[in-house]
Motif scaffolding. Structure first.
Motif, mmCIF file in Angstrom:
data_model
loop_
_atom_site.group_PDB
_atom_site.id
_atom_site.type_symbol
_atom_site.label_atom_id
_atom_site.label_comp_id
_atom_site.label_asym_id
_atom_site.label_seq_id
_atom_site.Cartn_x
_atom_site.Cartn_y
_atom_site.Cartn_z
ATOM 1 N N UNK A 54 1.031 -1.211 0.215
ATOM 2 C CA UNK A 54 -0.077 -0.076 -0.197
ATOM 3 C C UNK A 54 0.988 1.172 -0.046
ATOM 4 N N UNK A 55 1.174 1.734 -1.120
ATOM 5 C CA UNK A 55 2.171 2.862 -1.247
ATOM 6 C C UNK A 55 1.178 4.259 -1.321
ATOM 7 N N UNK A 56 1.649 5.020 -0.086
ATOM 8 C CA UNK A 56 1.142 6.304 -0.068
ATOM 9 C C UNK A 56 0.026 6.502 0.508
ATOM 10 N N UNK A 57 -0.421 5.358 1.298
ATOM 11 C CA UNK A 57 -1.862 5.522 2.043
ATOM 12 C C UNK A 57 -1.346 5.425 3.683
ATOM 13 N N UNK A 58 -1.985 6.262 4.508
ATOM 14 C CA UNK A 58 -1.535 6.180 6.059
ATOM 15 C C UNK A 58 -2.083 4.795 6.570
ATOM 16 N N UNK A 59 -1.546 4.345 7.374
ATOM 17 C CA UNK A 59 -1.946 3.173 8.327
ATOM 18 C C UNK A 59 -3.049 3.463 9.134
ATOM 19 N N UNK A 60 -3.788 2.720 9.692
ATOM 20 C CA UNK A 60 -4.821 2.881 10.770
ATOM 21 C C UNK A 60 -4.458 1.733 11.732
#
Length: 275
Positions: free
Chosen positions: A269-275
């Motif tokens: 997952x490139x460029x998406x903040x983790x939750x």
């Protein structure tokens, strides 16, 4: 050469319902029993090793009736927070695309594209700093490449797969260090024209042989230093060490019954903040 690992963000799906019910690839034999409990333990080993190396691993809840959801790499392609969804070739896998879409939309993705053409996510797309490498020939349609190029605004390098054992690009090619366009691949999986393209664009690539490929050694996950791949591909380890990488073998023998290795299980997952 000093190799530096870069922290990555991954999505994985536990193989709770994993089974092989038909022979859609040369690897699959419905008469060879699959032990889902063993598959889960092997999957956990891969997940835990990635986390121990400092990577973020989020989990996509498995769904009954979707036995191949464990191969999370196939469900989408994510670059710079933009998500191109999957459109599967075989009807048995079609429901997986919606599960991935729901996950991304619930995690704040606004740039999501429902694909017009068949594509099986990171099964057939691989990302380097210069290129979006795109496989075709068995699953992903050649027509999908223009769609991906337009959506991600990245030049696509089309690569034709010709050996049915290597039906996805990620069974025949792995990105070792995207920052410097470093890859490894098995030439025998590609058409002569695509081999010529690979030789020209990646003259310093690690070249695998048929033994490495048959052990699913090209189905690997790399953070730029550590390369996680099936332990059955140990004959590929010296070539990786010679380039300064640290190969890490993982027992994925149950998942291999469906032709899956480390990369099949891991979507980046490139460029998406983790939750």
């Amino acid at each position: 050469m000093l190799r530096r690992a870069t922290a990555r963000h991954y999505l994985m799906c536990r193989p709770t319902y994993f089974e092989v019910t038909e022979a859609r690839t040369p690897w699959m034999d419905p008469d060879e029993p699959v032990n889902a409990a063993v598959a889960c333990r092997q999957w956990e080993q891969l997940r835990d090793r990635l986390r121990a190396l400092g990577h973020t691993v989020e989990e996509l809840p498995p769904r009954p009736g979707a036995p191949e959801m464990v191969f999370a790499a196939n469900g989408a392609t994510v670059i710079d927070g933009r998500v191109l969804g999957a459109r599967f070739t075989h009807r048995e896998r079609v429901p997986e695309a919606a599960v991935h879409r729901e996950w991304f939309l619930s995690h704040g993705v606004t740039a999501y594209r429902e694909p017009e053409h068949l594509n099986e996510g990171e099964g057939d797309y691989a990302v380097t700093s210069s290129w979006l490498l795109a496989g075709h020939g068995f699953r992903t349609d050649l027509s999908s490449h223009a769609e991906a190029q337009e959506f991600f605004d990245r030049p696509v390098l089309a690569l034709e797969l010709v050996d049915p054992r290597y039906y996805h690009l990620d069974t025949a090619l792995a990105v070792l260090d995207p920052a410097v366009d470093e890859i490894m691949y098995y030439p025998g999986a590609f058409s002569e024209a695509s081999r010529a393209v690979l030789r020209h664009r990646f003259p310093d690539a690690v070249l695998a042989n048929s033994t490495h490929a048959e052990a699913l050694g090209l189905n690997a996950v790399s953070d730029g230093r550590h390369v996680l791949l099936p332990e059955a591909a140990q004959k590929l380890f010296p070539a990786l060490r010679a380039r300064g990488f640290e190969p890490i073998g993982i027992d994925l023998s149950e998942l291999a019954k469906s032709g899956g290795g480390a990369k099949c299980c891991v979507q980046e997952i490139r460029g998406l903040a983790s939750h």
